[in-house]
Scaffold this motif. Sequence first.
Motif, PDB file in Angstrom:
ATOM      1  N   GLU A   1       0.761  -1.310  -0.108  1.00 13.79           N
ATOM      2  CA  GLU A   1      -0.022  -0.084   0.132  1.00 13.79           C
ATOM      3  C   GLU A   1       0.891   1.234  -0.050  1.00 13.79           C
ATOM      4  OE1 GLU A   1      -3.209  -0.381   0.030  1.00 13.79           O
ATOM      5  OE2 GLU A   1      -4.284   1.537   0.716  1.00 13.79           O
TER       6      GLU A   1
ATOM      7  N   LYS B   1      -3.825  -6.712   5.674  1.00 13.35           N
ATOM      8  CA  LYS B   1      -4.265  -5.554   5.032  1.00 13.35           C
ATOM      9  C   LYS B   1      -3.371  -4.559   5.707  1.00 13.35           C
ATOM     10  CE  LYS B   1      -6.954  -6.132   1.489  1.00 13.35           C
ATOM     11  NZ  LYS B   1      -7.302  -7.144   1.495  1.00 13.35           N
TER      12      LYS B   1
ATOM     13  N   ARG C   1      -3.525  -0.046   5.899  1.00  9.63           N
ATOM     14  CA  ARG C   1      -4.026   0.923   5.405  1.00  9.63           C
ATOM     15  C   ARG C   1      -3.526   2.349   6.077  1.00  9.63           C
ATOM     16  NH1 ARG C   1      -5.345  -1.605   1.478  1.00  9.63           N
ATOM     17  NH2 ARG C   1      -7.422  -2.082   0.916  1.00  9.63           N
TER      18      ARG C   1
ATOM     19  N   SER D   1     -10.615  -7.334   5.517  1.00 11.94           N
ATOM     20  CA  SER D   1     -10.698  -5.759   5.061  1.00 11.94           C
ATOM     21  C   SER D   1     -10.460  -4.784   6.414  1.00 11.94           C
ATOM     22  CB  SER D   1     -11.758  -5.534   4.076  1.00 11.94           C
ATOM     23  OG  SER D   1     -12.002  -6.309   3.195  1.00 11.94           O
TER      24      SER D   1
ATOM     25  N   SER E   1     -10.791  -0.210   6.492  1.00 13.40           N
ATOM     26  CA  SER E   1     -10.867   0.763   5.531  1.00 13.40           C
ATOM     27  C   SER E   1     -10.925   2.243   6.460  1.00 13.40           C
ATOM     28  CB  SER E   1     -11.962   0.743   4.725  1.00 13.40           C
ATOM     29  OG  SER E   1     -12.250   1.882   3.830  1.00 13.40           O
TER      30      SER E   1
ATOM     31  N   TYR F   1     -13.091   3.878  11.498  1.00 13.10           N
ATOM     32  CA  TYR F   1     -12.653   3.234  10.454  1.00 13.10           C
ATOM     33  C   TYR F   1     -13.478   2.010  10.571  1.00 13.10           C
ATOM     34  CZ  TYR F   1      -9.784  -0.228  13.576  1.00 13.10           C
ATOM     35  OH  TYR F   1      -9.486  -0.787  14.724  1.00 13.10           O
TER      36      TYR F   1
ATOM     37  N   GLU G   1     -15.292  -1.448   1.736  1.00 12.25           N
ATOM     38  CA  GLU G   1     -14.578  -0.387   1.884  1.00 12.25           C
ATOM     39  C   GLU G   1     -15.425   0.945   1.885  1.00 12.25           C
ATOM     40  OE1 GLU G   1     -12.721   1.340  -2.198  1.00 12.25           O
ATOM     41  OE2 GLU G   1     -10.749   1.254  -0.968  1.00 12.25           O
TER      42      GLU G   1
ATOM     43  N   PHE H   1     -20.649   2.966   2.508  1.00 13.11           N
ATOM     44  CA  PHE H   1     -19.678   1.943   2.330  1.00 13.11           C
ATOM     45  C   PHE H   1     -20.071   0.844   1.612  1.00 13.11           C
ATOM     46  CE2 PHE H   1     -21.007  -1.310   5.155  1.00 13.11           C
ATOM     47  CZ  PHE H   1     -21.703  -0.791   6.175  1.00 13.11           C
TER      48      PHE H   1
ATOM     49  N   TYR I   1     -19.921  -3.376   0.495  1.00 11.16           N
ATOM     50  CA  TYR I   1     -19.098  -4.680   0.809  1.00 11.16           C
ATOM     51  C   TYR I   1     -19.734  -5.615  -0.233  1.00 11.16           C
ATOM     52  CZ  TYR I   1     -23.446  -6.358   3.255  1.00 11.16           C
ATOM     53  OH  TYR I   1     -24.643  -6.852   3.714  1.00 11.16           O
TER      54      TYR I   1
ATOM     55  N   ASP J   1     -12.033  -8.638  -4.324  1.00 14.54           N
ATOM     56  CA  ASP J   1     -11.502  -7.391  -4.083  1.00 14.54           C
ATOM     57  C   ASP J   1     -12.792  -6.285  -4.593  1.00 14.54           C
ATOM     58  OD1 ASP J   1      -8.417  -5.253  -4.447  1.00 14.54           O
ATOM     59  OD2 ASP J   1     -10.018  -5.371  -2.854  1.00 14.54           O
TER      60      ASP J   1
ATOM     61  N   LYS K   1     -12.953  -2.048  -4.933  1.00 14.38           N
ATOM     62  CA  LYS K   1     -12.407  -0.721  -4.665  1.00 14.38           C
ATOM     63  C   LYS K   1     -13.059   0.488  -5.266  1.00 14.38           C
ATOM     64  CE  LYS K   1      -8.261  -1.844  -2.822  1.00 14.38           C
ATOM     65  NZ  LYS K   1      -7.359  -2.919  -3.676  1.00 14.38           N
TER      66      LYS K   1
ATOM     67  N   GLU L   1      -6.155  -9.076  -6.052  1.00 12.31           N
ATOM     68  CA  GLU L   1      -6.753  -7.472  -5.686  1.00 12.31           C
ATOM     69  C   GLU L   1      -6.703  -6.780  -7.002  1.00 12.31           C
ATOM     70  OE1 GLU L   1      -4.251  -6.155  -2.444  1.00 12.31           O
ATOM     71  OE2 GLU L   1      -5.025  -7.670  -1.183  1.00 12.31           O
TER      72      GLU L   1
END
Lengths: 449, 245
Positions: free
Chosen positions: A37, A100, A102, A184, A186, A194, A235, A244, A246, A292, A294, A349
């Motif tokens: 990332e 993950k 972030r 995940s 985010s 978050y 996310e 958000f 999912y 994934d 995004k 991803e």
Amino acid sequence: MMPGIGVLTQDTLWCFSQVKGTIEIGATEADIISTVEFNHTGELLATGDKGGRVVIFQREQESKNQVHRRGEYNVYSTFQSHEPEFDYLKSLEIEEKINKIRWLPQQNAAYFLLSTNDKTVKLWKVSERDKRPEGYNLKDEEGRLRDPATITTLRVPVLRPMDLMVEATPRRVFANAHTYHINSISVNSDYETYMSADDLRINLWNFEITNQSFNIVDIKPANMEELTEVITAAEFHPHHCNSFVYSSSKGTIRLCDMRASALCDRHSKFFEEPEDPSNRSFFSEIISSISDVKFSHSGRYIMTRDYLTVKVWDLNMENRPIETYQVHDYLRSKLCSLYENDCIFDKFECVWNGSDSVIMTGSYNNFFRMFDRNTKRDVTLEASRENSKPRAILKPRKVCVGGKRRKDEISVDSLDFSKKILHTAWHPSENIIAVAATNNLYIFQDKVN
Amino acid sequence: MGTMFARGLKRKSAEDGEDVEGGLAGAQAMPSYSLQRQSLLDMSLVKLQLCHMLVEPNLCRSVLIANTVRQIQEEMAQDGTWRVVAPQAAGRAPLDRLVSTDILCRSVREQEGERPGPDAGDGHTPDLVPGLATVPSAQALRSPQSSLWEVDSSRENRGGFQKSLDQIFETLENKTSGSVEELFADVDSPYYDLDAVLTGMVGSTQSGHGSGLQAFSSATAPPPSSSCRSDLGELDHAVEILVET
């Protein structure tokens, strides 16, 4: 440098820049990179591995002398984020693998990131120290307390310069909130909260509070025997802190609005493409499972990755994606073997470039693919040590499906399915990409003319 | 990639009293759709049981495999082949249990000509198979033995779950000539010999460090099959974990 320019015309050529990691002889399973990332400025690049370590690279300042060599990434900090644990109740190990990472947007001199394994999320502070206090009055040089009787004067410690030290400290540990495996995390655009998502639940956290979290999605059925669908990724919307998405193992995406109710079990929008009945097989559901999801940087689109394709969806159209790109359709006739060797469960991803004009995802044989949404051109590139000469231009690769194989092509049966590119990252504003190939991290840049 | 059974495979005696000549068109050198579907079912059940014993199994993978098992079982129930005892030859080569052919990957349209109909015993040709286009939804057909996820009402105790497992094993037993232990004994060797089996069929372009479908390294999660021998005690434990009793 024009920000985010990513048009895959013939002018855009990708070049090898750097590779990090050991060559094969010294590699252990713990070195396998499990997440990559960039931070929000692209100055830092973080990787997490199966051994629970985080390595952060920092881009060096560009020097006027070497204009042709854009800033390279060098190791900035390395720390052990997670350790293996043992769940005594279930008699099972909890892997230390970092699922993950972030980044939080930078608000002061220090950098903050979230890293998570299957069960626990941690907030890490990475800060620099280049001064050291010296001349303590009450302690001697080694830090031992002095006999108070010997102290006759008051001395204020003085800060003296020292070699730059980068230290990482865990500032928060968010534990014991997930029964299932976290897939995940985010960061919300409010920078105060978050979310963390596991197979069946999504929790909302406040950064300051570690001993409780809000459950905002729960798809666990009352009877586990009725379980047929799990959450695969989640996310936050990049701008709307209440929204958000999912994704699920059945190929669906749900957009939720936290203003509607405390428990977001009812979606605001439901994205699903109708199934093509002519393509149905016993593996249809498995390959439709989304690995994934995004948001685009603009927040207008979402991109999903399933086993064979990448899809772009317009948030305003729920009944089908607006674009579908074939990543490796030649695998469609091999699904049985890929089911047998478990490759069909690989979770690839996908990433957007800075301007949302190009999308990228990985494949097998250390191949990765880029799709230009405007020109509809696509390219397959390979991350390998053979193409690792400085500034060497990457040659497009091609998989031969049948018939006569041309010289530079590779046949489907020769693909190495152990070399899979699951994790990639794209610099937020420049054409710099990071590609994780097992235990190596490749950095590619576009050619500077 | 072709099929692995193409060479040297003897024609099987038909299952369910199907007329062999009646229309297994194009499957002369290949096992029938039923056989391969059965193999896929066996493979899936083994996958569900051979989980990582040290680390909690991947729930997403388990759910997807269980859904696949359910699909197969529902289709078999529709066919009427679910309960029929198939007179499968005891001395069959273990290879027959493996499925790596294209047939199961083909779309339904292609398969239509090969599937047995619900009243296959009457010798109807497969062309008369009705309504193949979609696999029925999970809610449509539920047989008590149908799924690893489905347990009887006394769910949260081991005994109840044990019973359900037994039902599954019983069902499997009906379809094979041997006992449950034999079933797993049969499965062990072909799966452990997967490399050997697949090597023979994947092309000749293998490099020394094992590229190709068969020899994926342990770079990712540990291979499910190689080190876990399934005995019932471990199976209970694994399935228990899966449904979180």
